[in-house]
Design an enzyme around this catalytic site. Structure first.
Site, PDB file in Angstrom:
ATOM      1  N   GLY A  11      43.039 -21.149 -31.748  1.00 40.83           N
ATOM      2  CA  GLY A  11      43.553 -20.777 -33.077  1.00 40.83           C
ATOM      3  C   GLY A  11      43.769 -22.018 -33.923  1.00 40.83           C
ATOM      4  O   GLY A  11      44.318 -23.008 -33.442  1.00 40.83           O
ATOM      5  N   VAL A  23      41.824 -39.387 -36.202  1.00 34.85           N
ATOM      6  CA  VAL A  23      40.937 -39.762 -35.091  1.00 34.85           C
ATOM      7  C   VAL A  23      39.746 -40.551 -35.642  1.00 34.85           C
ATOM      8  O   VAL A  23      39.407 -41.633 -35.151  1.00 34.85           O
ATOM      9  CB  VAL A  23      40.437 -38.491 -34.332  1.00 34.85           C
ATOM     10  CG1 VAL A  23      39.334 -38.851 -33.348  1.00 34.85           C
ATOM     11  CG2 VAL A  23      41.591 -37.798 -33.617  1.00 34.85           C
ATOM     12  N   ARG A  72      37.181 -19.512 -29.971  1.00 37.07           N
ATOM     13  CA  ARG A  72      37.703 -19.274 -28.616  1.00 37.07           C
ATOM     14  C   ARG A  72      36.452 -19.018 -27.777  1.00 37.07           C
ATOM     15  O   ARG A  72      35.720 -18.075 -28.056  1.00 37.07           O
ATOM     16  CB  ARG A  72      38.632 -18.072 -28.594  1.00 37.07           C
ATOM     17  CG  ARG A  72      39.860 -18.235 -29.519  1.00 37.07           C
ATOM     18  CD  ARG A  72      40.895 -17.176 -29.218  1.00 37.07           C
ATOM     19  NE  ARG A  72      41.945 -17.140 -30.220  1.00 37.07           N
ATOM     20  CZ  ARG A  72      43.017 -17.939 -30.224  1.00 37.07           C
ATOM     21  NH1 ARG A  72      43.160 -18.857 -29.293  1.00 37.07           N
ATOM     22  NH2 ARG A  72      43.943 -17.810 -31.166  1.00 37.07           N
ATOM     23  N   ASP A 103      46.925 -24.512 -25.391  1.00 37.59           N
ATOM     24  CA  ASP A 103      46.774 -24.615 -23.926  1.00 37.59           C
ATOM     25  C   ASP A 103      45.376 -24.238 -23.429  1.00 37.59           C
ATOM     26  O   ASP A 103      44.867 -24.845 -22.487  1.00 37.59           O
ATOM     27  CB  ASP A 103      47.868 -23.830 -23.192  1.00 37.59           C
ATOM     28  CG  ASP A 103      47.934 -22.375 -23.620  1.00 37.59           C
ATOM     29  OD1 ASP A 103      47.241 -21.985 -24.575  1.00 37.59           O
ATOM     30  OD2 ASP A 103      48.698 -21.620 -22.988  1.00 37.59           O
ATOM     31  N   GLY A 104      44.729 -23.268 -24.083  1.00 39.61           N
ATOM     32  CA  GLY A 104      43.366 -22.900 -23.691  1.00 39.61           C
ATOM     33  C   GLY A 104      42.419 -24.083 -23.884  1.00 39.61           C
ATOM     34  O   GLY A 104      41.567 -24.363 -23.036  1.00 39.61           O
ATOM     35  N   THR A 125      48.756 -26.193 -32.505  1.00 44.75           N
ATOM     36  CA  THR A 125      48.950 -24.740 -32.479  1.00 44.75           C
ATOM     37  C   THR A 125      50.239 -24.412 -33.227  1.00 44.75           C
ATOM     38  O   THR A 125      51.206 -25.168 -33.141  1.00 44.75           O
ATOM     39  CB  THR A 125      49.043 -24.169 -31.045  1.00 44.75           C
ATOM     40  OG1 THR A 125      49.578 -22.837 -31.092  1.00 44.75           O
ATOM     41  CG2 THR A 125      49.944 -24.983 -30.137  1.00 44.75           C
ATOM     42  N   ILE A 126      50.248 -23.278 -33.911  1.00 47.47           N
ATOM     43  CA  ILE A 126      51.486 -22.904 -34.621  1.00 47.47           C
ATOM     44  C   ILE A 126      52.550 -22.406 -33.646  1.00 47.47           C
ATOM     45  O   ILE A 126      53.705 -22.256 -34.020  1.00 47.47           O
ATOM     46  CB  ILE A 126      51.246 -21.818 -35.703  1.00 47.47           C
ATOM     47  CG1 ILE A 126      50.761 -20.500 -35.079  1.00 47.47           C
ATOM     48  CG2 ILE A 126      50.296 -22.317 -36.776  1.00 47.47           C
ATOM     49  CD1 ILE A 126      50.919 -19.299 -36.000  1.00 47.47           C
ATOM     50  N   ASP A 127      52.147 -22.138 -32.386  1.00 46.30           N
ATOM     51  CA  ASP A 127      53.089 -21.510 -31.441  1.00 46.30           C
ATOM     52  C   ASP A 127      54.167 -22.468 -30.908  1.00 46.30           C
ATOM     53  O   ASP A 127      55.173 -22.014 -30.370  1.00 46.30           O
ATOM     54  CB  ASP A 127      52.321 -20.913 -30.256  1.00 46.30           C
ATOM     55  CG  ASP A 127      51.495 -19.702 -30.650  1.00 46.30           C
ATOM     56  OD1 ASP A 127      51.572 -19.287 -31.824  1.00 46.30           O
ATOM     57  OD2 ASP A 127      50.763 -19.179 -29.802  1.00 46.30           O
ATOM     58  N   ASP A 129      54.103 -24.150 -28.256  1.00 45.85           N
ATOM     59  CA  ASP A 129      54.323 -23.779 -26.852  1.00 45.85           C
ATOM     60  C   ASP A 129      53.670 -24.744 -25.865  1.00 45.85           C
ATOM     61  O   ASP A 129      53.350 -24.362 -24.742  1.00 45.85           O
ATOM     62  CB  ASP A 129      53.791 -22.349 -26.612  1.00 45.85           C
ATOM     63  CG  ASP A 129      52.294 -22.240 -26.898  1.00 45.85           C
ATOM     64  OD1 ASP A 129      51.731 -23.166 -27.517  1.00 45.85           O
ATOM     65  OD2 ASP A 129      51.696 -21.233 -26.494  1.00 45.85           O
ATOM     66  N   ARG A 171      52.028 -15.962 -29.325  1.00 47.17           N
ATOM     67  CA  ARG A 171      51.500 -15.073 -28.281  1.00 47.17           C
ATOM     68  C   ARG A 171      52.485 -14.856 -27.130  1.00 47.17           C
ATOM     69  O   ARG A 171      52.887 -13.742 -26.863  1.00 47.17           O
ATOM     70  CB  ARG A 171      50.193 -15.660 -27.746  1.00 47.17           C
ATOM     71  CG  ARG A 171      49.275 -14.631 -27.142  1.00 47.17           C
ATOM     72  CD  ARG A 171      48.194 -15.300 -26.341  1.00 47.17           C
ATOM     73  NE  ARG A 171      47.708 -16.504 -26.983  1.00 47.17           N
ATOM     74  CZ  ARG A 171      46.561 -16.601 -27.629  1.00 47.17           C
ATOM     75  NH1 ARG A 171      45.788 -15.553 -27.733  1.00 47.17           N
ATOM     76  NH2 ARG A 171      46.201 -17.748 -28.149  1.00 47.17           N
ATOM     77  N   ALA A 186      68.880 -14.419 -39.508  1.00 52.16           N
ATOM     78  CA  ALA A 186      68.542 -13.065 -39.022  1.00 52.16           C
ATOM     79  C   ALA A 186      69.665 -12.518 -38.141  1.00 52.16           C
ATOM     80  O   ALA A 186      70.330 -13.266 -37.434  1.00 52.16           O
ATOM     81  CB  ALA A 186      67.245 -13.121 -38.229  1.00 52.16           C
ATOM     82  N   ARG A 243      62.065  -0.808 -42.440  1.00 53.43           N
ATOM     83  CA  ARG A 243      60.701  -1.121 -42.831  1.00 53.43           C
ATOM     84  C   ARG A 243      60.206  -2.239 -41.917  1.00 53.43           C
ATOM     85  O   ARG A 243      61.001  -3.045 -41.418  1.00 53.43           O
ATOM     86  CB  ARG A 243      60.637  -1.625 -44.280  1.00 53.43           C
ATOM     87  CG  ARG A 243      60.862  -0.546 -45.329  1.00 53.43           C
ATOM     88  CD  ARG A 243      59.690   0.430 -45.423  1.00 53.43           C
ATOM     89  NE  ARG A 243      59.854   1.387 -46.506  1.00 53.43           N
ATOM     90  CZ  ARG A 243      60.539   2.521 -46.448  1.00 53.43           C
ATOM     91  NH1 ARG A 243      61.188   2.848 -45.335  1.00 53.43           N
ATOM     92  NH2 ARG A 243      60.603   3.326 -47.488  1.00 53.43           N
TER      93      ARG A 243
HETATM   94  O1  F6P Z   1      47.760 -19.318 -30.646  1.00 53.36           O
HETATM   95  C1  F6P Z   1      47.957 -19.170 -31.991  1.00 53.36           C
HETATM   96  C2  F6P Z   1      47.959 -17.716 -32.383  1.00 53.36           C
HETATM   97  O2  F6P Z   1      48.099 -17.662 -33.779  1.00 53.36           O
HETATM   98  C3  F6P Z   1      48.996 -16.850 -31.691  1.00 53.36           C
HETATM   99  O3  F6P Z   1      50.269 -16.977 -32.276  1.00 53.36           O
HETATM  100  C4  F6P Z   1      48.386 -15.488 -31.853  1.00 53.36           C
HETATM  101  O4  F6P Z   1      48.842 -14.603 -30.862  1.00 53.36           O
HETATM  102  C5  F6P Z   1      46.927 -15.756 -31.698  1.00 53.36           C
HETATM  103  O5  F6P Z   1      46.723 -17.103 -32.048  1.00 53.36           O
HETATM  104  C6  F6P Z   1      46.026 -14.889 -32.543  1.00 53.36           C
HETATM  105  O6  F6P Z   1      44.719 -15.193 -32.239  1.00 53.36           O
HETATM  106  P1  F6P Z   1      43.452 -14.708 -33.066  1.00 53.36           P
HETATM  107  O7  F6P Z   1      43.419 -15.460 -34.354  1.00 53.36           O
HETATM  108  O8  F6P Z   1      42.302 -15.040 -32.172  1.00 53.36           O
HETATM  109  O9  F6P Z   1      43.635 -13.258 -33.298  1.00 53.36           O
END
Ligand code: F6P
Length: 319
Positions: A11, A23, A72, A103-104, A125-127, A129, A171, A186, A243
């Site tokens: 992603g 780089v 991917r 990580d992938g 990655t935005i996650d 993680d 994810r 929240a 909602r």
């Molecule tokens: O890993 C980044 C991410 O945006 C996750 O937060 C999300 O679950 C996933 O990618 C969505 O992937 P795709 O763009 O392949 O649907």
């Protein structure tokens, strides 16, 4: 080392372009040739590779997405795919590789290193993680995108006195939910790393409603389940009008924030330094504002964790 390659994979995340730029410029500064591998590992397998010059990365530092495109790639998980990729690197005389992704992407980088090909991972990655770094490239921008969206939702939530369930990305990780939830006050934050109790969530909502609260915001990380399902459960258990907003891929786009641009520039340059020092199979990161690196295999073994203190604080502040 005379020639290196760079690719983005998985992603995309805002700031990847700034990392590519770092780089390329750092490598050229040190007299190296740099090759861009387009479309991630898929482009590595097919040889979608072009030489990059100083100007190739001009005017991209402020742009979201990735100028190298991304994918991917299932094929690169196979030995055959990896061997094809290495053949392409050899054909172009590329001796070391920088892989920017999550990580992938790191798993691909680990495989290349196992096959004797020096590869360095840069966390994009935005996650947020990836272990071994306090922040990943793109997290800060995505966080601000989420905050911006929630601020807007708050306005209409107050006008209509509604309860909003907002589903954010991540994810298997709750960082975006936790940070945006804390930043936006929240009522409840539901993340994969912490148990939740529906009874308590309902009780908290009803308590707030009785106190005269005009709206409630509940943030759900996509890894826990669908926001729509949570909304159904809440409507069934209370009389509150709900909602749902699923923020989706808007979280992945947009101009990178200053923090992401600086982080990407530092990490991208560090990756090149490490290749020049003869390092292989490591990932770069930032910890306590210091650039660090770790063995990629070790990093891939570490489970992602969140800051539980922060999670506790978010609960204490939303009584
Ligand atoms: O890993 C980044 C991410 O945006 C996750 O937060 C999300 O679950 C996933 O990618 C969505 O992937 P795709 O763009 O392949 O649907």
């Amino acid at each position: 080392m005379k020639k290196i390659g760079v690719l983005t994979s998985g992603g995309d995340s805002p700031g990847m372009n700034a990392a590519i730029r770092a780089v390329v410029r750092k490598a050229i500064f040190h007299g190296l040739e740099v090759y861009g591998i387009y479309n991630g590992y898929a482009g590595l397998i097919t040889g979608n590779i072009k030489k990059l010059e100083i100007g190739s990365v001009g005017d991209i530092i402020h742009r979201g997405g990735t100028m190298l495109y991304t994918a991917r790639c299932e094929e690169f998980k196979t030995l055959e795919g990896q061997v094809q990729g290495i053949e392409q690197l050899k054909k172009f005389g590329i001796e070391g590789l920088v892989v920017i992704g999550g990580d992938g992407s790191y798993r691909g980088a680990q495989k290349l290193t196992e096959h004797g090909y020096p590869t360095i991972g840069v966390p994009g990655t935005i996650d947020n993680d990836i272990p071994g770094t306090d922040f990943t490239i793109g997290f800060d921008t995505a966080l601000n995108t989420v905050i911006d969206a929630i601020d807007k939702i708050r306005d209409t939530a107050t006008s209509h006195e509604r309860t909003y369930i907002i589903e954010v990305m991540g994810r298997d990780a709750g960082d975006l939910a936790l940070w945006s939830g804390l930043a936006d006050g929240a009522e409840t934050i539901i993340i994969p790393e912490a148990q939740y109790d529906m009874g308590q969530i309902v009780e908290r909502l009803e308590r707030g409603h009785k106190r005269g609260k005009k709206h409630s915001i509940i943030i759900v990380a996509e890894g826990v389940g669908s926001g729509v399902e949570f909304a159904k459960q809440i409507e069934e258990a209370t009389n509150l009008e709900t909602r749902v907003t699923v923020l989706g891929h808007i979280q992945r786009g947009g101009r990178p924030t200053g923090s992401d641009r600086v982080l990407a520039s530092r990490l991208g340059a560090k990756a090149v330094e490490l290749l020049l020092e003869g390092k292989a199979g490591v990932t770069v990161g930032i910890q306590n504002n210091k650039l660090v690196y770790h063995d990629i295999t070790e990093i891939l073994k570490v489970p992602h964790s969140i800051d539980l203190e922060m999670y506790k604080l978010s609960q204490e502040l939303s009584i």
